[in-house]
Design a protein around this motif. Structure first.
Motif, PDB file in Angstrom:
ATOM      1  N   MET A  56      17.721  -4.128 -14.521  1.00 47.15           N
ATOM      2  CA  MET A  56      17.512  -5.058 -13.431  1.00 47.15           C
ATOM      3  C   MET A  56      17.535  -6.485 -13.945  1.00 47.15           C
ATOM      4  O   MET A  56      17.219  -6.735 -15.088  1.00 47.15           O
ATOM      5  N   ARG A  57      17.848  -7.392 -13.052  1.00 41.49           N
ATOM      6  CA  ARG A  57      18.046  -8.784 -13.425  1.00 41.49           C
ATOM      7  C   ARG A  57      16.819  -9.643 -13.150  1.00 41.49           C
ATOM      8  O   ARG A  57      16.951 -10.808 -12.803  1.00 41.49           O
ATOM      9  N   GLN A  82      18.031 -16.189 -15.337  1.00 39.02           N
ATOM     10  CA  GLN A  82      18.702 -17.293 -14.685  1.00 39.02           C
ATOM     11  C   GLN A  82      20.062 -17.524 -15.323  1.00 39.02           C
ATOM     12  O   GLN A  82      20.224 -17.395 -16.527  1.00 39.02           O
ATOM     13  N   LYS A  83      21.002 -17.874 -14.500  1.00 44.94           N
ATOM     14  CA  LYS A  83      22.334 -18.180 -14.972  1.00 44.94           C
ATOM     15  C   LYS A  83      22.638 -19.621 -14.589  1.00 44.94           C
ATOM     16  O   LYS A  83      22.498 -20.008 -13.434  1.00 44.94           O
ATOM     17  N   PHE A  84      23.027 -20.410 -15.555  1.00 44.81           N
ATOM     18  CA  PHE A  84      23.332 -21.806 -15.295  1.00 44.81           C
ATOM     19  C   PHE A  84      24.721 -21.908 -14.681  1.00 44.81           C
ATOM     20  O   PHE A  84      25.726 -21.816 -15.376  1.00 44.81           O
TER      21      PHE A  84
END
Length: 73
Positions: A1-2, A6-8
Motif C-alpha cells: 500500500m502507498r 509522497q511523489k513530487f
C-alpha cells in the motif's frame, strides 16, 4: 500500500520535471546555490545527492553517469 508515500509532481508532466531538475542541478553545481521554492529544493535534493556521491568516486564511469544525468559537460 502507498500510505504516506509522497511523489513530487510539482504540477508538471514527467518531461517538464526532468528538464526543470536538470536546469536546477546545473545551476546549483555551477553557482553553488540556487534560489527556488522549498518544494523544488526538496525535489532537487533527491536528485543531486546521488550525483554528489558518484562524483566523490571520481572514476570514468562515475563521470559518464553524471554527464548523462545532467546532459551538460
Amino acid at each position: 500500500m502507498r500510505h504516506q508515500r509522497q511523489k513530487f509532481t510539482l504540477s508538471k508532466t514527467a518531461a517538464q520535471r526532468k528538464a526543470l531538475v536538470r536546469k536546477l542541478a546545473i545551476s546549483f553545481i555551477t553557482h553553488g546555490s540556487v534560489q527556488t521554492s522549498i518544494a523544488r529544493a526538496r525535489f532537487l535534493q533527491q536528485y543531486i545527492e546521488p550525483l554528489v556521491t558518484k562524483a566523490k568516486l571520481g572514476d570514468l564511469p562515475a563521470r559518464r553517469a553524471i554527464v548523462g544525468a545532467l546532459g551538460n559537460r
